[in-house]
Structure formats: C-alpha cells, structure tokens
Design a protein around this motif. Structure first.
Motif, PDB file in Angstrom:
ATOM      1  N   ARG A 203       0.825  -1.211   0.000  1.00 24.29           N
ATOM      2  CA  ARG A 203       0.000   0.000   0.000  1.00 24.29           C
ATOM      3  C   ARG A 203       0.857   1.258   0.000  1.00 24.29           C
ATOM      4  O   ARG A 203       0.518   2.255  -0.648  1.00 24.29           O
ATOM      5  CB  ARG A 203      -0.932  -0.016   1.220  1.00 24.29           C
ATOM      6  N   ASP A 249      -2.715 -12.073  -2.389  1.00 25.16           N
ATOM      7  CA  ASP A 249      -3.173 -10.877  -1.689  1.00 25.16           C
ATOM      8  C   ASP A 249      -2.396  -9.638  -2.139  1.00 25.16           C
ATOM      9  O   ASP A 249      -2.969  -8.553  -2.301  1.00 25.16           O
ATOM     10  CB  ASP A 249      -3.016 -11.053  -0.181  1.00 25.16           C
ATOM     11  N   ALA A 252      -3.565  -8.555  -5.636  1.00 32.74           N
ATOM     12  CA  ALA A 252      -4.882  -7.915  -5.552  1.00 32.74           C
ATOM     13  C   ALA A 252      -4.788  -6.521  -4.949  1.00 32.74           C
ATOM     14  O   ALA A 252      -5.567  -5.624  -5.306  1.00 32.74           O
ATOM     15  CB  ALA A 252      -5.833  -8.781  -4.733  1.00 32.74           C
ATOM     16  N   ALA A 253      -3.855  -6.319  -4.039  1.00 32.26           N
ATOM     17  CA  ALA A 253      -3.702  -5.022  -3.372  1.00 32.26           C
ATOM     18  C   ALA A 253      -2.920  -4.018  -4.200  1.00 32.26           C
ATOM     19  O   ALA A 253      -2.979  -2.809  -3.947  1.00 32.26           O
ATOM     20  CB  ALA A 253      -3.008  -5.220  -2.023  1.00 32.26           C
ATOM     21  N   GLN A 301      -7.582  -5.523  -7.665  1.00 33.10           N
ATOM     22  CA  GLN A 301      -8.928  -5.861  -7.205  1.00 33.10           C
ATOM     23  C   GLN A 301      -9.248  -5.218  -5.854  1.00 33.10           C
ATOM     24  O   GLN A 301     -10.283  -4.567  -5.684  1.00 33.10           O
ATOM     25  CB  GLN A 301      -9.043  -7.377  -7.122  1.00 33.10           C
ATOM     26  N   CYS A 302      -8.346  -5.391  -4.904  1.00 32.72           N
ATOM     27  CA  CYS A 302      -8.559  -4.812  -3.577  1.00 32.72           C
ATOM     28  C   CYS A 302      -8.206  -3.326  -3.546  1.00 32.72           C
ATOM     29  O   CYS A 302      -8.802  -2.549  -2.808  1.00 32.72           O
ATOM     30  CB  CYS A 302      -7.746  -5.571  -2.537  1.00 32.72           C
ATOM     31  N   TYR A 303      -7.240  -2.947  -4.350  1.00 32.72           N
ATOM     32  CA  TYR A 303      -6.855  -1.532  -4.470  1.00 32.72           C
ATOM     33  C   TYR A 303      -8.054  -0.694  -4.895  1.00 32.72           C
ATOM     34  O   TYR A 303      -8.300   0.390  -4.351  1.00 32.72           O
ATOM     35  CB  TYR A 303      -5.721  -1.408  -5.482  1.00 32.72           C
ATOM     36  N   SER A 305     -11.340  -1.633  -4.784  1.00 35.81           N
ATOM     37  CA  SER A 305     -12.540  -1.785  -3.949  1.00 35.81           C
ATOM     38  C   SER A 305     -12.330  -1.310  -2.524  1.00 35.81           C
ATOM     39  O   SER A 305     -13.306  -1.110  -1.769  1.00 35.81           O
ATOM     40  CB  SER A 305     -12.954  -3.264  -3.915  1.00 35.81           C
ATOM     41  N   THR A 307     -10.919  -3.069  -0.214  1.00 40.87           N
ATOM     42  CA  THR A 307     -11.027  -4.208   0.696  1.00 40.87           C
ATOM     43  C   THR A 307      -9.643  -4.747   1.029  1.00 40.87           C
ATOM     44  O   THR A 307      -8.642  -4.413   0.394  1.00 40.87           O
ATOM     45  CB  THR A 307     -11.874  -5.329   0.060  1.00 40.87           C
ATOM     46  N   ASP A 308      -9.584  -5.618   2.017  1.00 43.52           N
ATOM     47  CA  ASP A 308      -8.311  -6.133   2.497  1.00 43.52           C
ATOM     48  C   ASP A 308      -7.954  -7.487   1.895  1.00 43.52           C
ATOM     49  O   ASP A 308      -6.807  -7.918   1.970  1.00 43.52           O
ATOM     50  CB  ASP A 308      -8.319  -6.252   4.028  1.00 43.52           C
ATOM     51  N   HIS A 309      -8.952  -8.195   1.355  1.00 42.29           N
ATOM     52  CA  HIS A 309      -8.695  -9.560   0.881  1.00 42.29           C
ATOM     53  C   HIS A 309      -9.547  -9.817  -0.353  1.00 42.29           C
ATOM     54  O   HIS A 309     -10.718  -9.432  -0.392  1.00 42.29           O
ATOM     55  CB  HIS A 309      -9.043 -10.555   1.998  1.00 42.29           C
ATOM     56  N   PRO A 310      -8.989 -10.468  -1.397  1.00 49.54           N
ATOM     57  CA  PRO A 310      -9.731 -10.654  -2.633  1.00 49.54           C
ATOM     58  C   PRO A 310     -10.844 -11.690  -2.566  1.00 49.54           C
ATOM     59  O   PRO A 310     -11.686 -11.749  -3.455  1.00 49.54           O
ATOM     60  CB  PRO A 310      -8.658 -11.090  -3.625  1.00 49.54           C
TER      61      PRO A 310
END
Length: 311
Positions: A203, A249, A252-253, A301-303, A305, A307-310
């Motif tokens: 992040r 993870d 996705a982040a 995906q998580c970036y 949305s 969220t913390d986990h896909p």
C-alpha cells in the motif's frame, strides 16, 4: 493475464519481448566497504545479489556479448535490457558511471538500461547524469531499481538495510521529478513480518506511484548471516502454500498501473538452503496462475474496492 507483466509492457511498447542481460560492473556497496558495514545485508550473498550476472568478468562489451550468446537460442525478441545488477550500481565516481551507462546505451540492440542501486546512493549529481543520458539517448529507456524490501523499520534494522524509509521516499520523489521510472524490490517472508505488514508495504508503494515492482520470496543462501539465523532456528521460511496465498493478496492489493517484473525470484541452486520448493520456479508460477484463475483474482482488485482480501 490477471496482472500487468513486464513482457506485456515490452510487447506494447516494442512489439517484442526484451531479454535482460545481467551485468557486474565492478561496484561495491556502502554495506560492504565499511561505510555502513562490511557484511552486507543479512540475506545478501557474496555476489551482491548479482549471482546471475553470468559470473562475468572483463569489459562491459564482453559481458554483453556473453549475455547475447546465452540468449541466442531464444526464438522471440531481438533486443535486450542491460541490467546493472550486482551490488550498488550508482556507488562510484560520476564519470565512471557515465562511461559504463553510455557504453551500454550505445549498443544498437540494447533497448535501455536498468540500474539496481540503493536510495542512499542517489545524490543530485547522479540523478543529473541520468537526466543527461536520457537526453543523449532519446530512443532508449533508463530505469532505476531500488532495494526497499520492506517499509518496516524494525525489519529493516534486522536485515541491516542501512537507511530509513524517509530516504527511500525522498529518492523516489527525486526520480519522479527527473521523469525516471522506479522499480522497487520487495521481499516477502522476512523474519517477523506478518501478512498485514507485507500488505502495508504494498500500500505504501501504491501511494508512492512507482512504475514497477519485483516481488521476491525470501531465500536463505549459503554464506549469508541469514543462513546462520535459520540454522539456529530463529525463524522459519514460508511454505509454498503460504507464499502463494500472500502473493495473491499482494497482487490484488497492488495498483493496476504498476508493472510486475517478478513474482518469485531465483535463488542459485548451488547456494539455496531454503525454501527448497522455490527451486522449481515454473511450478510455482503455474500454481500461482491456476490459483488466480480459480479464485478470479486480478491485480488491483482490492486496491480499487478498498477491501483487504480478494476472497
């Protein structure tokens, strides 16, 4: 592909795959010459993280020729990236740096250079040199690769990185201002780091706006101080399952704009102590691709949305 690869970027910009020729230009490192220390980072082998620089000696031209010969069997791509890999490749007199980088950029089949270095070895005169080289060689690219490994200061102290996170942030800012793309090396599985700590590093890099990333599994190599700690039972390495889970993870982040240059890394088999499963790189990547597909995981995906986990 569910993530943005270097090969895809090369196809998009050059119409072909570009092959890296790893080089040892004869530099050292402030972590080895006594400036900061004399044993290097705790995970760093005697080759200065350049164990695949073809074990080369001699002139830069001879190293490039040797690299071309090793890649001559490849059926796609006719141009190369000159990768100044071993040790710290901006840690030297500016006139020497200019001589080496100019020689590589002058080769007709070299599309550009990638320079592995430390953020505390990028003074203004070195960045100024890189800007001048961009002007002299407008058809070639110049990338800088920074070995961050982690944003966490406790871990950085353990691995003997030798500079604070603020130094890295300042170097990235200076390179951005010079319009020089930045690739960052991150090690997953460093002793004491949790999954959340690794994601915090991802992040932070998203916020920095880096261009590329290399995600590297922690390897324990013979002849390193890390090997002594491993044999003493002070930490354990990631299992294949753990690594694949964390890697999914991280992908996705990661911002979808960042080019992924590496997803596992190679530990020289003659030096590799652990994890031994990492020696089969093809299997690791095949399993990763299968998991991403089965779980519909993609980069960003998580970036996107928040969220913390896909899953």
């Amino acid at each position: 592909m569910p993530f943005r690869t270097l090969n895809a970027w090369c196809q998009e910009h050059y119409g072909e795959k570009l092959y890296k020729i790893a080089l040892d230009a004869g530099f050292t490192c402030p972590n080895r010459d006594g400036t900061l220390g004399d044993r290097g980072c705790i995970f760093c082998s005697a080759g200065g993280s350049g164990d695949f620089a073809a074990k080369r000696t001699g002139s830069l031209r001879s190293q490039l020729d040797a690299g071309r010969a090793l890649l001559s069997h490849k059926k796609t791509g006719s141009r190369f990236i000159a990768y100044f890999q071993a040790y710290t490749n901006t840690y030297g007199p500016v006139d020497r740096l200019e001589e080496l980088f100019s020689e590589a950029l002058s080769e007709p089949d070299i599309a550009g250079i990638s320079i592995a270095t430390r953020p505390d070895c990028l003074p203004d005169e070195v960045i100024g040199l890189l800007v001048r080289l961009k002007e002299r060689f407008p058809g070639k690219f110049i990338w800088v690769e920074l070995g961050l490994q982690t944003i966490h200061e406790k871990t950085a102290s353990y691995i003997r990185r030798g500079y604070p996170l603020s130094c890295f942030d300042e170097a990235v800012k200076a390179l951005h201002e010079a319009d020089i793309p930045v690739i960052v090396h991150v090690i997953l599985g460093l002793p004491g780091e949790t999954r959340e700590m690794m994601l915090q590093t991802i992040r932070h890099l998203n916020a920095c706006g880096i261009w590329g990333i290399k995600l590297q599994l922690l390897h324990v190599l013979e002849g390193t101080d890390l090997a002594e700690d491993y044999r003493a039972g002070l930490f354990s390495v990631l299992s294949l399952e753990e690594y694949l889970s964390i890697l999914c993870d991280c992908i996705a982040a990661l911002s979808p704009d960042i080019v992924i240059h590496r997803l596992t890394g190679d530990g020289p088999k003659r030096l590799l102590i652990a994890p031994l499963w990492s020696a089969d790189k093809r299997n690791v990547l095949n399993l990763l691709h299968r998991r991403l597909k089965q779980n519909a995981i993609r980069q960003g995906q998580c970036y996107e949305s928040g969220t913390d986990h896909p899953l």
